[in-house]
Write a protein that holds these residues in place. Structure first.
Motif, PDB file in Angstrom:
ATOM      1  N   SER A  47       0.842  -1.017   0.052  1.00 33.30           N
ATOM      2  CA  SER A  47      -0.119  -0.015   0.022  1.00 33.30           C
ATOM      3  C   SER A  47       0.834   1.145  -0.051  1.00 33.30           C
ATOM      4  CB  SER A  47      -0.761  -0.030   1.194  1.00 33.30           C
ATOM      5  OG  SER A  47      -0.176   0.014   2.228  1.00 33.30           O
ATOM      6  N   PRO A  48       0.472   2.389  -0.145  1.00 33.49           N
ATOM      7  CA  PRO A  48       1.000   3.599  -0.058  1.00 33.49           C
ATOM      8  C   PRO A  48       1.983   3.648   1.183  1.00 33.49           C
ATOM      9  CG  PRO A  48      -1.079   4.204  -0.821  1.00 33.49           C
ATOM     10  CD  PRO A  48      -1.043   2.768  -0.496  1.00 33.49           C
ATOM     11  N   GLN A  49       1.375   3.312   2.322  1.00 30.37           N
ATOM     12  CA  GLN A  49       2.232   3.474   3.517  1.00 30.37           C
ATOM     13  C   GLN A  49       2.798   2.384   3.905  1.00 30.37           C
ATOM     14  OE1 GLN A  49      -1.140   3.797   3.236  1.00 30.37           O
ATOM     15  NE2 GLN A  49      -2.190   2.609   4.742  1.00 30.37           N
ATOM     16  N   LEU A  50       2.830   0.960   3.084  1.00 33.45           N
ATOM     17  CA  LEU A  50       3.371  -0.116   3.402  1.00 33.45           C
ATOM     18  C   LEU A  50       3.226  -0.660   5.009  1.00 33.45           C
ATOM     19  CD1 LEU A  50       4.805  -2.615   2.025  1.00 33.45           C
ATOM     20  CD2 LEU A  50       6.922  -1.858   2.699  1.00 33.45           C
ATOM     21  N   SER A  51       2.245  -0.867   5.158  1.00 34.57           N
ATOM     22  CA  SER A  51       1.868  -1.351   6.610  1.00 34.57           C
ATOM     23  C   SER A  51       2.493  -2.905   7.069  1.00 34.57           C
ATOM     24  CB  SER A  51       0.470  -1.531   6.957  1.00 34.57           C
ATOM     25  OG  SER A  51       0.049  -2.800   6.446  1.00 34.57           O
ATOM     26  N   ASP A  52       2.574  -3.184   8.105  1.00 31.74           N
ATOM     27  CA  ASP A  52       3.070  -4.520   8.772  1.00 31.74           C
ATOM     28  C   ASP A  52       2.095  -5.749   8.518  1.00 31.74           C
ATOM     29  OD1 ASP A  52       5.571  -3.958   9.285  1.00 31.74           O
ATOM     30  OD2 ASP A  52       5.403  -3.273  11.238  1.00 31.74           O
ATOM     31  N   ILE A  59       1.999  -9.251  17.419  1.00 34.22           N
ATOM     32  CA  ILE A  59       0.658  -8.647  17.957  1.00 34.22           C
ATOM     33  C   ILE A  59       0.727  -7.231  18.591  1.00 34.22           C
ATOM     34  CG2 ILE A  59      -1.628  -8.950  19.418  1.00 34.22           C
ATOM     35  CD1 ILE A  59      -1.243 -12.031  18.540  1.00 34.22           C
ATOM     36  N   ALA A  60       1.720  -7.324  19.414  1.00 35.51           N
ATOM     37  CA  ALA A  60       1.923  -5.963  20.217  1.00 35.51           C
ATOM     38  C   ALA A  60       2.233  -4.969  18.997  1.00 35.51           C
ATOM     39  CB  ALA A  60       3.179  -6.240  21.257  1.00 35.51           C
ATOM     40  N   LYS A  61       3.380  -5.376  18.304  1.00 38.48           N
ATOM     41  CA  LYS A  61       3.690  -4.439  17.348  1.00 38.48           C
ATOM     42  C   LYS A  61       2.263  -3.964  16.513  1.00 38.48           C
ATOM     43  CE  LYS A  61       7.060  -3.965  13.573  1.00 38.48           C
ATOM     44  NZ  LYS A  61       8.090  -4.412  12.635  1.00 38.48           N
ATOM     45  N   LEU A  62       1.627  -4.797  16.143  1.00 41.70           N
ATOM     46  CA  LEU A  62       0.307  -4.456  15.462  1.00 41.70           C
ATOM     47  C   LEU A  62      -0.603  -3.659  16.012  1.00 41.70           C
ATOM     48  CD1 LEU A  62      -0.291  -7.961  13.586  1.00 41.70           C
ATOM     49  CD2 LEU A  62       0.291  -5.829  12.280  1.00 41.70           C
ATOM     50  N   LYS A  63      -0.729  -3.710  17.522  1.00 42.94           N
ATOM     51  CA  LYS A  63      -1.523  -3.152  18.291  1.00 42.94           C
ATOM     52  C   LYS A  63      -1.102  -1.712  18.423  1.00 42.94           C
ATOM     53  CE  LYS A  63      -3.447  -6.641  21.566  1.00 42.94           C
ATOM     54  NZ  LYS A  63      -3.193  -7.004  22.881  1.00 42.94           N
ATOM     55  N   GLU A  64       0.202  -1.454  18.381  1.00 42.71           N
ATOM     56  CA  GLU A  64       0.982  -0.150  18.259  1.00 42.71           C
ATOM     57  C   GLU A  64       0.536   0.686  17.182  1.00 42.71           C
ATOM     58  OE1 GLU A  64       5.125  -0.357  18.929  1.00 42.71           O
ATOM     59  OE2 GLU A  64       4.740  -1.195  21.179  1.00 42.71           O
ATOM     60  N   GLN A  65       0.392   0.035  16.070  1.00 45.59           N
ATOM     61  CA  GLN A  65       0.024   0.512  14.810  1.00 45.59           C
ATOM     62  C   GLN A  65      -1.563   0.585  14.652  1.00 45.59           C
ATOM     63  OE1 GLN A  65       2.130  -1.915  12.122  1.00 45.59           O
ATOM     64  NE2 GLN A  65       4.086  -1.170  12.585  1.00 45.59           N
ATOM     65  N   GLY A  66      -2.123   0.167  15.477  1.00 47.27           N
ATOM     66  CA  GLY A  66      -3.762   0.283  15.223  1.00 47.27           C
ATOM     67  C   GLY A  66      -4.192  -0.908  14.125  1.00 47.27           C
ATOM     68  N   LEU A  67      -3.320  -2.127  13.925  1.00 46.52           N
ATOM     69  CA  LEU A  67      -3.754  -2.728  13.141  1.00 46.52           C
ATOM     70  C   LEU A  67      -4.064  -4.145  13.517  1.00 46.52           C
ATOM     71  CD1 LEU A  67      -0.546  -2.413  10.517  1.00 46.52           C
ATOM     72  CD2 LEU A  67      -3.210  -1.438  10.390  1.00 46.52           C
ATOM     73  N   TYR A  68      -4.416  -4.262  14.881  1.00 47.52           N
ATOM     74  CA  TYR A  68      -4.947  -5.376  15.436  1.00 47.52           C
ATOM     75  C   TYR A  68      -6.261  -5.112  16.308  1.00 47.52           C
ATOM     76  CZ  TYR A  68      -5.012  -9.133  18.949  1.00 47.52           C
ATOM     77  OH  TYR A  68      -5.534 -10.348  19.689  1.00 47.52           O
ATOM     78  N   PRO A  69      -7.462  -5.882  16.259  1.00 42.27           N
ATOM     79  CA  PRO A  69      -7.284  -7.181  15.496  1.00 42.27           C
ATOM     80  C   PRO A  69      -7.643  -7.172  14.111  1.00 42.27           C
ATOM     81  CG  PRO A  69      -9.372  -6.924  16.912  1.00 42.27           C
ATOM     82  CD  PRO A  69      -8.454  -5.418  16.998  1.00 42.27           C
TER      83      PRO A  69
END
Length: 159
Positions: free
Chosen positions: A24-29, A149-159
């Motif tokens: 994506s434009p911001q290349l998420s995890d 999962i902790a990293k995804l939470k920080e980025q607002g990508l969990y769940p």
């Protein structure tokens, strides 16, 4: 499919099931899991049609059999815990209870599509439906996925 730049892992003959990083434009995890159903290969441009199985994979591992043959692919993601058997091809899903209703309906449609070509999909609703080996893999992946999962939470990508 398995040679794309965003491929993390590809599983089974002809790289049938794979985990990819979101482009994506911001290349998420975010990692997502796609499957290619050989019986549905009619796309005019690419030659194959993919089916989205999970749009946020947390961790995975593969079990190999004799002579480096794929045996089973374990994937822990937002939709649940996936066990994909290579031969004969079969998907078993310990479904997550935290899937939003809108996404649960889409997952139900996907499951129905698999079962139109024979019994390729089994859904279990709790851990009692898993074998001892599957339960061990599930617990191992849940534990192994916690830093991601902790990293995804920080980025607002969990769940």
């Amino acid at each position: 499919m398995g040679s794309a730049d965003n491929t993390i892992v590809a599983f089974e003959n002809q790289l049938r099931t794979g985990i990819f990083q979101e482009i994506s434009p911001q290349l998420s995890d975010t990692w997502f899991m796609l499957d290619i159903q050989p019986e549905k290969q009619i796309h005019p441009k690419s030659g194959f049609i993919t089916t989205l199985l999970d749009e946020n994979v947390y961790d995975y591992e593969m079990e190999m059999g004799w002579f480096y043959r794929y045996k089973i692919f374990y994937v822990y993601g937002r939709n649940g815990f996936w066990m994909i058997q290579a031969d004969p091809f079969h998907i078993k899903l310990l479904r997550s209870k935290n899937i939003p209703a809108r996404d649960a309906g889409a997952l139900d449609e996907t499951i129905a599509k698999y079962n139109t070509n024979g019994n390729q999909f089994t859904v279990v609703n709790d851990e009692s439906g898993l074998t001892r080996e599957e339960r061990k893999a599930y617990n191992r992946l849940k534990e192994k996925a916690q830093p991601r999962i902790a990293k995804l939470k920080e980025q607002g990508l969990y769940p």
